[in-house]
Structures are given as C-alpha cells and as structure tokens.
Design a protein around this motif. Sequence first.
Motif, PDB file in Angstrom:
ATOM      1  N   TRP A 142       0.484  -1.079  -0.129  1.00  0.00           N
ATOM      2  CA  TRP A 142       0.180  -0.094   0.259  1.00  0.00           C
ATOM      3  C   TRP A 142       0.506   2.155   0.064  1.00  0.00           C
ATOM      4  O   TRP A 142       1.150   2.520  -0.854  1.00  0.00           O
ATOM      5  CB  TRP A 142      -1.017   0.139   1.224  1.00  0.00           C
ATOM      6  CG  TRP A 142      -2.427  -0.239   1.433  1.00  0.00           C
ATOM      7  CD1 TRP A 142      -2.242  -2.434  -0.043  1.00  0.00           C
ATOM      8  CD2 TRP A 142      -3.059  -0.920   2.005  1.00  0.00           C
ATOM      9  NE1 TRP A 142      -3.416  -2.410   0.947  1.00  0.00           N
ATOM     10  CE2 TRP A 142      -3.943  -1.656   1.722  1.00  0.00           C
ATOM     11  CE3 TRP A 142      -2.990   0.140   2.864  1.00  0.00           C
ATOM     12  CZ2 TRP A 142      -5.462  -1.691   2.418  1.00  0.00           C
ATOM     13  CZ3 TRP A 142      -4.587   0.097   3.328  1.00  0.00           C
ATOM     14  CH2 TRP A 142      -5.495  -0.694   3.572  1.00  0.00           C
ATOM     15  N   PHE A 195       2.683   1.697  -3.337  1.00  0.00           N
ATOM     16  CA  PHE A 195       2.204   2.452  -4.617  1.00  0.00           C
ATOM     17  C   PHE A 195       2.164   3.472  -4.603  1.00  0.00           C
ATOM     18  O   PHE A 195       1.736   4.039  -5.390  1.00  0.00           O
ATOM     19  CB  PHE A 195       0.191   1.233  -4.601  1.00  0.00           C
ATOM     20  CG  PHE A 195       0.113   1.607  -6.053  1.00  0.00           C
ATOM     21  CD1 PHE A 195       0.729   1.241  -6.610  1.00  0.00           C
ATOM     22  CD2 PHE A 195      -1.040   2.687  -6.176  1.00  0.00           C
ATOM     23  CE1 PHE A 195      -0.347   1.412  -7.959  1.00  0.00           C
ATOM     24  CE2 PHE A 195      -2.228   2.502  -7.171  1.00  0.00           C
ATOM     25  CZ  PHE A 195      -1.687   1.762  -8.346  1.00  0.00           C
ATOM     26  N   TYR A 238     -10.962   2.133  -1.736  1.00  0.00           N
ATOM     27  CA  TYR A 238      -9.377   1.198  -3.153  1.00  0.00           C
ATOM     28  C   TYR A 238      -9.086   0.401  -2.946  1.00  0.00           C
ATOM     29  O   TYR A 238      -8.904  -0.002  -3.896  1.00  0.00           O
ATOM     30  CB  TYR A 238      -8.238   1.489  -2.059  1.00  0.00           C
ATOM     31  CG  TYR A 238      -8.306   3.430  -2.193  1.00  0.00           C
ATOM     32  CD1 TYR A 238      -8.418   4.291  -3.004  1.00  0.00           C
ATOM     33  CD2 TYR A 238      -7.273   3.871  -0.459  1.00  0.00           C
ATOM     34  CE1 TYR A 238      -8.360   5.640  -2.658  1.00  0.00           C
ATOM     35  CE2 TYR A 238      -7.327   5.497  -1.047  1.00  0.00           C
ATOM     36  CZ  TYR A 238      -7.125   6.476  -1.965  1.00  0.00           C
ATOM     37  OH  TYR A 238      -7.335   7.527  -1.778  1.00  0.00           O
ATOM     38  N   THR A 239     -10.054  -0.347  -2.004  1.00  0.00           N
ATOM     39  CA  THR A 239      -9.695  -2.073  -2.208  1.00  0.00           C
ATOM     40  C   THR A 239     -10.552  -2.636  -3.566  1.00  0.00           C
ATOM     41  O   THR A 239     -10.178  -3.938  -4.057  1.00  0.00           O
ATOM     42  CB  THR A 239     -10.813  -3.021  -0.618  1.00  0.00           C
ATOM     43  OG1 THR A 239      -9.300  -2.865  -0.182  1.00  0.00           O
ATOM     44  CG2 THR A 239     -10.539  -4.357  -0.853  1.00  0.00           C
ATOM     45  N   THR A 250      -9.157  -1.630  -6.267  1.00  0.00           N
ATOM     46  CA  THR A 250      -8.107  -2.643  -6.962  1.00  0.00           C
ATOM     47  C   THR A 250      -8.673  -3.628  -7.737  1.00  0.00           C
ATOM     48  O   THR A 250      -8.212  -4.165  -8.343  1.00  0.00           O
ATOM     49  CB  THR A 250      -7.231  -2.419  -5.686  1.00  0.00           C
ATOM     50  OG1 THR A 250      -6.946  -1.118  -5.254  1.00  0.00           O
ATOM     51  CG2 THR A 250      -6.063  -3.359  -5.682  1.00  0.00           C
ATOM     52  N   GLU A 251      -9.561  -4.544  -6.869  1.00  0.00           N
ATOM     53  CA  GLU A 251     -10.244  -5.761  -6.990  1.00  0.00           C
ATOM     54  C   GLU A 251     -10.908  -5.673  -8.836  1.00  0.00           C
ATOM     55  O   GLU A 251     -10.722  -6.700  -9.074  1.00  0.00           O
ATOM     56  CB  GLU A 251     -11.506  -6.211  -6.355  1.00  0.00           C
ATOM     57  CG  GLU A 251     -11.220  -6.440  -4.864  1.00  0.00           C
ATOM     58  CD  GLU A 251     -11.844  -6.932  -3.862  1.00  0.00           C
ATOM     59  OE1 GLU A 251     -11.976  -7.284  -3.032  1.00  0.00           O
ATOM     60  OE2 GLU A 251     -12.669  -6.181  -4.285  1.00  0.00           O
ATOM     61  N   TRP A 264       3.467  -1.609  -9.713  1.00  0.00           N
ATOM     62  CA  TRP A 264       1.958  -2.703  -9.382  1.00  0.00           C
ATOM     63  C   TRP A 264       2.589  -4.613  -9.579  1.00  0.00           C
ATOM     64  O   TRP A 264       2.773  -4.401  -8.604  1.00  0.00           O
ATOM     65  CB  TRP A 264       0.931  -2.145  -9.569  1.00  0.00           C
ATOM     66  CG  TRP A 264      -0.522  -3.026  -9.054  1.00  0.00           C
ATOM     67  CD1 TRP A 264      -0.032  -3.599  -8.331  1.00  0.00           C
ATOM     68  CD2 TRP A 264      -1.406  -2.533  -9.210  1.00  0.00           C
ATOM     69  NE1 TRP A 264      -1.391  -4.470  -7.645  1.00  0.00           N
ATOM     70  CE2 TRP A 264      -2.264  -3.369  -8.459  1.00  0.00           C
ATOM     71  CE3 TRP A 264      -2.087  -0.957  -9.952  1.00  0.00           C
ATOM     72  CZ2 TRP A 264      -3.832  -3.225  -8.229  1.00  0.00           C
ATOM     73  CZ3 TRP A 264      -3.714  -1.608 -10.231  1.00  0.00           C
ATOM     74  CH2 TRP A 264      -4.305  -2.287  -8.782  1.00  0.00           C
ATOM     75  N   ARG A 290       3.444  -7.248  -7.310  1.00  0.00           N
ATOM     76  CA  ARG A 290       2.331  -8.244  -6.903  1.00  0.00           C
ATOM     77  C   ARG A 290       3.093  -9.794  -7.519  1.00  0.00           C
ATOM     78  O   ARG A 290       3.005 -10.696  -6.776  1.00  0.00           O
ATOM     79  CB  ARG A 290       1.455  -8.419  -8.207  1.00  0.00           C
ATOM     80  CG  ARG A 290       0.126  -7.808  -7.511  1.00  0.00           C
ATOM     81  CD  ARG A 290      -0.578  -7.550  -8.406  1.00  0.00           C
ATOM     82  NE  ARG A 290      -1.447  -8.350  -8.976  1.00  0.00           N
ATOM     83  CZ  ARG A 290      -2.325  -9.362  -8.556  1.00  0.00           C
ATOM     84  NH1 ARG A 290      -2.984  -8.957  -7.079  1.00  0.00           N
ATOM     85  NH2 ARG A 290      -2.799 -10.242  -8.252  1.00  0.00           N
TER      86      ARG A 290
END
Lengths: 563, 247
Positions: free
Chosen positions: A164, A167, A542-543, A546-547, B198, B202
């Motif tokens: 987090w 990013f 935000y989650t 992101t998903e 990003w 990951r």
Amino acid sequence: MLDPMDTLAILLPAVPLFSALAIALLSARPGRQLARLSVILSVATFALAAGVLGGYLATSSPIWLTTDLGWGSIYLDPLSSIMSLLVAGISLVVHVYSVRYMAEEPGYARFFALLDLMTAAILLMVAAGDFITLLIAWHLIGVLLYFLLGHNQQRPAAQRYAFWTFFTYRLGDLPLVLAAVLLYQTYDTVALPELFERIAAMPNAPGILGFSLLEVVALLIALAAFARSAQFPFHTWLPYTMEGPTPVSALMHAGIVNAGGFLLNRFAPVFVEAGSVLHLVFAVGLITAVLGSVLMLTQNDIKKSLGYSTMGQMGFMFVECGVGAFSLAIYHLIAHGLFKGTMFLGAGGIIGEARKHDGVPHQDVYTLVVERKPAAARMPWMLAAGITVIVPFVILGLSHWLVDGDFVGQQGAIVLLFFGWVTGAQLLFATHRLRVDSPSRLMALIILSLTIVVVGYTLIEHNFDLFLYPDRVMSERLYAAASIPMAVFGGLVTLVTLAVVVGWIAAYYAMANRDPLDGRADGPRMMLYSLFSREFYVADLYTRLTEWVLAVSKRFNIWSRWV
Amino acid sequence: MALLLIACLLLPLFPLSMPFNALLNWLKRPGIRFAVVLIAPQLGVLALDYVAQPIPDWLPVWALASAAFYAIRLLSVRDLGMWAGFLATSALALVWIFAAEGAAPLDLHLFAFGLSLPPALLMLLAGTLVRRFGAAYAGLHGGLGRCLPRWSRILIWVVLAAIATPVFPGFFIVLGLVFDARWPSAAAILFVWLIWSWAGTRLLQGFVFDICQQVEVRDLRPAAVAVYSGALALFLIAGLIVTGGVL
C-alpha cells in the motif's frame, strides 16, 4: 581541489551509502559487528551534517556542486542543511535503538544495510541540486521503504501494507516527474537554483489548457507532497505501516513522512506564483488534520493511534504552508519528528506499563473511602471559562507583538494565532475538567507552562524564519500569495469562531448532563461511530477499485488467450 | 507495409504481438527465450533503420495503447516466463515512440537493449524455477525468500531493473522519453510505468514473501549468482555512463 565544505557536502550522503555497501560485502561476518559499523558510520554522518550546518552558519553562503552529467548535483542551503541534521540525528537514534531491538530478527545485517541506504537516499533528497537527482532520491525512498516495512518476509500483513505504502508513493512520484517535465520544457534547465532564477525572471510562461504553467506545476508538486505526507485522500497507508518493525515506524513518522513539507518549501519560488494552489493546500491540510485527529481519538491501539496522530500533524503542517507560513512548517516538522520518534521508540515501554496499571482514574467515593484522600475539587466554572478564553489570547498576542509588531497585517499569522488560541483554550478547558486537590495551583502552573512554551516558540520561530528565508521579500510574498479577499477572510474567521464556541458550549452541556453509567448510543451516533471505525470507508473504496482493475486485467487476458 | 511487418515480428504491438508471445510460450528452453527477447528488438531496430520510412503520427499512439494494454495484463499474470514476455512487449512498444522522435540508430539499439535485458534475465530465472518445481507460478511456492535466498535476491534485483527503478538504465530511458514527450504522452508513459511497478511488487509478493513451504530445494549455485550479479552490475554501470546524462 575541493573546498573542505564541498568535501563535507559530498561525504554527507556518501558515508551511509558506503556503510550499506560495506555491510553487503561483509555479510558473512557476525551481525553485531556489522551493526556496530553501521552505528559508527551513522555517528560520522551526524557529525558531517552538523559540520555542514556549522559551515553555513559561519559563511552564510550556500554550497552548489555540479557534475558533467547534468544531474548528481548537491545544493546545501539553509533548508537542506537543517533537514540534513534532522535526518542524520533521527537516523542515528534509530540505528542505536535497532542494535538491540532487532537482534533476534532474521535478516539483521540486511536491516542495517537498508537503514543506511534509506539514510543516504533521504540525505540525497534534501541536498539534491537538480530535478533528476531529486527524482532519483524521491523514487528510491519509496522502494527502500517497501523493503524496510516488509522486512519480516513471513508476515503477509506486513507485505500487504508495505505494498500500500509503495503504491501510494509511486502514485505520488508521477506528478513530480510531470512537474519536472513541464519546468524543463519551459525553462530549459533541471538545475534547481538556475530554475528558480528563471522562474523569477519569467513567471508568466505559456500555460496549459488555459491554466497558468506555474499553477499547474505547483498543483503537481502539491499532489506529490500529499501522497508522501499522507494527506487526504492519500492517507490510508500511514496508520497501517505499524506492521513493520518499530524502528522503521519511528524513522518513517519522524523523518520520511515529513518529505511533503520539505518539497513545498524547496519549491517555494513556484508557490509564490500560485496562490490558488496554496488555498487548495490549506483545504486539504485542514481536512487531513481534522480527520487524523478524529480517527486518532477512536483508536484502541497505541501505535495506530500514533499513526493517525502523525496524519493530523502532517495536515497541520500543510495548513501552515497553505497560509504562507512555510518556515513554520519546517519548524513544526522538526519538532514533530523529534517528539514522534521519541513516542514510537517509547511505545513498547508504555504498553508494558499499561499491562501493570490500567490508568483509569478512580471515582471520588473510592478516593475518599478506600485511598483516604480528600475529595478533589474544581475551580468555579465562570472563572475557568474567563481564563480559558482570555489568557491564551493575551499570551499569544503579546508574544507575537514582541517579535513583530505588524503581525496582524498578515492573514496567515492571524489564522495560526487563531489555531494557537483554540489549542491553548482547549488545554485550559481540559485542565479545568480535572479534579485535583488545588485547582488554582494547577491552573497557575499550566498558565506558566503555556506562557513559556508560547514565548519560546514565537521567538525561536521568528529567528528560524529569518534563517530559512533570509530574503524577507520572499517570505512576505508567500503570505501575500496565500491571502484571500479581506471580506471573505473576516467572514470565515467569524464563522469558525462561532462554530468553535458553540461546539464548546454543546460539549460542556452534553458532558454535564450525561449519566456516566449510560453507554447507550442513538442512531446518528452509531452511524458516526461506524464511519469512524471503518475510517470513512476510504480504504474499502481503494480495495474495491483494486479488485476491479485486477478483474479487468484477467478479462483482458482471457479475451486475448494469454498471448 | 514494411513497418507493419516489423511491428508484427520484432517490435511487437498488439494485436500483432500475439504471435510473438505465442512463440515465447511455445519455446521451452530458457536460453532460446533469452536470446529471442534480446535479439528480436535489435533486429527490429536494424530493420527500421534499413526501411528508413518516416513513422506516421498514429503509430506512437498505437504503441502507447499497446504498452498500456500489456501493462494492465501483467497484473493478473502469475507465470514468470509469461510475465517476462508481457513486460518485454509492453516496454519494447516504447521504442516506437523514441523512434518517432527521430532518435539516432545507435541510441535506439541501446534503448531497446536497456528495456529487453531485464525481461530476458527473467526468462532464465523462470527456467531455473521450472527445473526445480516443474512450474514458475507466483503464489504456488511462496516464501522463496527463505527456501531459495540466492535466487530470490537475484529475482528482486532483476525485477527492480525491469520496472525501471533508479538507477538502472530503464529509469533513465523512461525519464528521457518523458522529458521529450508532450504532456499527454508523458502522462500516458507515466501511467504505464506505474502499472509496471504495481505488477512487479505483485510478482515479488507471489514468489519471495510468505512462509516457506518447501524444505529441500537446491538454490542457485554461487557461480551463477556471481554471473547474474556481475551482469546486473555491468548493466547498471553501463547505463549510468550511456544513459545517465538523460538530457
């Protein structure tokens, strides 16, 4: 042949870098030896930083070292000199603390190597003399922080929150790069001192999409600073970084997170030409300060509470910049760095203490019957209210009048005095609520402390402003750029004063009429509580986002058959 | 037509990049994959020089879209070899933008090399993992930081180089490109760069971090570590000398 001061300037970021390389090369040696080496070189770095600041104080001339590459230059002016000393000092404390704290952790030597690299990157950032070097250091800090926060490779939570942070930092890097591009394409240089001279010579450069170029650049720089200093809505990473080792939390909250304030000060010549962006900085800082403080009060975990406290403090730092008090933001940043670092490093001790004593004050009956102490008393409320409202006003007004008789001519100073008055009054109000043996004695001591703090703060800040901005015209232009029309300003001050006073009265009545044993809450309060406990759902948003992006990515891959 | 052929075979742009990635998937030997990723763009730059046609205005836009498309697709790829292929496709699309700005052939060769070496090294690292586990999927064998510390250390450095972290050449390449671009193109390139970062983290989270599941796995030999480290150090130093003076 290099001047001794130039040598010091080069050695300042080079020594921690050398320390990191030495640890990497000697990694077969016992960890304790490597940690000792790291601490010794941290002491040397601190001495170098002190030498650089001392050199500036003796000569009053900045150092600017350039290279043939067009980047890699070093610029040590009052701002970078004082920041270097702060960074080196906090880094040294964190190094010493980590020697024992991290001794049982795997990757002991790696931790010190990363800590040294981080110190080198921050020192390079504050001393960068050109945009490329600044971008390199700015970017590297995010990468190194990712590895420091995720030092424990076996904890998924630490990895998640390290990501987090990384990013958000990367998100903040991009506007800074774009600002560099726009400035380079317009002014044809990346060297910061040259750039500032050219901006002063040509402030009305052709703009973009109808906006002034410097306003766009200032907005981009402000966005980069928002992400780095956890301003709303880029704040979600900060409280969760507690999953990392405590020394890293201390370094981050005391040093790294302050980078936003540094960046705004470094680009003060841009903000002088962008008053509207300063208003935005003020608004974002204010929202962040309020949200950070509210969320801090609703936490039951000391480290997370400290995290939100940092967010609130950062918000206040941006408020200071937003009203044009740039040097005050740096002073605040240093003071906050020192006290927050101390609190983090002492958090473990406080947790240990709390396990022995709950810290809940006893009720009057218990004090009188069991402890056999006289019942505590309070000052008459009319007297307390008078002191609460008038005393801070008088202390603040007199102390500022002593250092600068014309302070009421600047809107920024009035806003900050207003904040000071509210804070002082809040302190005295809280004192009045305490039940003690001798209320008048306690009140007298608190007023004395407040006077010493305010007068000391005012005097130091005034001299600090003269040190950071020896060009008084620049300092005054910053205040002027942050100003708004006088009628609007007066209206806003009246409105906020009314809101604060009504809030106080409402809070007083609510407290006075409340049954201490009644813990029930009505619908709106429950809603507010759930909002606070879910941290306004920003992280959830935000989650979801992101998903959604990951789902889009998968869909693209399925459509194109993974080739 | 000649430009389209180059775009199809050597400096691939979507959808013409699909055969390029299918070929990389089909090739099983890591050494050959390494060579293809490294040599194809060099041949592409040679062909561009040979054809010597001006690049039309629509091509850089197509290249940017292709780079962004593959960057987004990277986010959900778990196979290390495929990840390296997609990253190479995304990064090499930027060569077209540099070429459209009228870059000299030598600069174009260096540009392409700087962007293709890290994905090529990732192909080799993927091969090492396939030999040990039969597959190189992120998340399948997490916690390799503990089980294969040498391999993980090299992976971290190569991924950092691949996502254009300072002071690797990729950083200066992207920065140079952005500094010469108009602001909308610059913003698009920065978006691609952000997504690389990003995707890179990951990938690292899938391989390096978490609790080690495997007990007895052979790590990289010290000699192999020395070769990888030497190559990365040379890459970094050469990048500082050649591309360090971005402007």
